[in-house]
Scaffold this motif. Structure first.
Motif: not given
Length: 339
Positions: A238-246, A249-252
């Protein structure tokens, strides 16, 4: 070497047998726990009657014995303080923390003057059995039946023996086995199969149960993940997935800023001074310059320092592109038509 020799040998043997009589028994000790070497009532009475007794332990050398305790008329000397405890009530000897080195032959002897009574006790030490675990070795489905091979093992323990028994009385003999391996075969319509594995050694035993509700590896209850193990597996994911989503979002957000740059600030307002000549009749002196009328006009757009024309006034000192440009005054003279 006639009859006199054989007569002497017979008398000697009878004397030896009469002065010392030994009895033996076996005691089971648990590794890491206290073990008590008890004295039977017969020897307790002899000790109270004659008042002298000794606890000894044999060693690796058969000619050598280690004296552990001496008892004389209500007083005793313990030569292994901290390792053994003597109980005056029944004259028993307690080994406080049994180790594998304590596995040996012990003697309790009562001194009867010219004779001696000896009690021999053999101490055997075993490590207790740990909780066993059931593992699937193989499984298959054929002809409407399920065949499973199970293995029951305990990680710790000395001299362990395994056996399988039925927990469900409706299926007698289905789980009977005398070893750690169980070959289990049952019809698929049987929705409830319960077999227990018993791991035993001379000082302890443990039981684990296999419950079946189908024909798959999920039947093994002992191999399921506990709640703590499940948290340890799921939380890092779960922590890895949250890190990837952040990061996504920043790149977008950065891409959107590049596609839609901020609107440039409005250019400065420039004031233009124009002179327009009024319409008048021609005078007698044509050489004179006709009067002009000054018109103030506000204009926006390209800075005046870039506009063409000879009438452009010198612009003030240039500023950076980011800062708004100051208003610039332009003087223009417009001649009005003469009547």
């Amino acid at each position: 070497m006639g009859c006199r020799f054989w007569l002497w040998l017979l008398v000697s043997l009878s004397h030896v047998c009469g002065t010392s009589r030994g009895t033996g028994e076996r005691v089971l000790g648990t590794l890491g726990m206290a073990t008590t070497l008890r004295v039977p009532p017969e020897f307790q009475n002899l000790t109270r009657r004659f008042g002298e007794a000794t606890w000894k332990r044999h060693t690796e050398d058969p000619k050598h014995k280690l004296v552990l305790l001496r008892y004389t008329e209500g007083n005793y000397t313990n030569y292994k303080m901290g390792r053994t405890r003597f109980h005056e009530v029944d004259f028993s000897l307690e080994i406080l923390n049994t180790s594998r080195q304590d596995r040996q032959l012990y003697e309790y002897s009562v001194n009867k003057g010219p004779a001696e009574e000896v009690l021999q006790i053999w101490l055997d030490v075993f490590e207790p059995v740990s909780d066993p675990r059931i593992q699937h070795l193989s499984w298959s489905m054929a002809n409407g039946s399920c065949t499973i091979t199970l293995n029951c093992t305990a990680e710790r323990g000395d001299n362990i023996s395994y056996s399988w028994v039925n927990q469900d009385l409706s299926t007698p003999g289905l789980c009977s086995s005398s070893g750690s391996i169980l070959h289990l075969s049952y019809p698929l319509q049987n929705t409830s199969i319960s077999c227990s594995c018993r791991a035993t050694n001379p000082v302890s035993y443990q039981v684990v149960t296999f419950n079946s509700s189908g024909c798959s590896y999920k039947q093994d209850d002992s191999s399921r993940l506990t709640r703590n193990q499940l948290i340890l597996v799921v939380l890092p994911v779960v922590l890895v997935m949250i890190f990837i989503m952040v990061i996504c979002w920043r790149r977008h957000t950065a891409c959107k800023k590049q596609e839609h740059p901020p609107v440039a600030q409005a250019t400065g307002v420039h004031t233009i001074y124009s002179q327009v000549q009024r319409v008048e009749r021609r005078r007698s002196h044509p050489t004179e310059h006709p009067p002009c009328t000054t018109i103030y006009a506000a204009a926006t757009g390209q800075p005046l320092d870039k506009a063409p024309g000879p009438s452009r006034a010198p612009s003030p000192s240039s500023s950076s592109p980011e800062q708004p440009q100051e208003p610039t005054t332009v003087y223009a003279c417009v001649m009005m038509p003469v009547a």
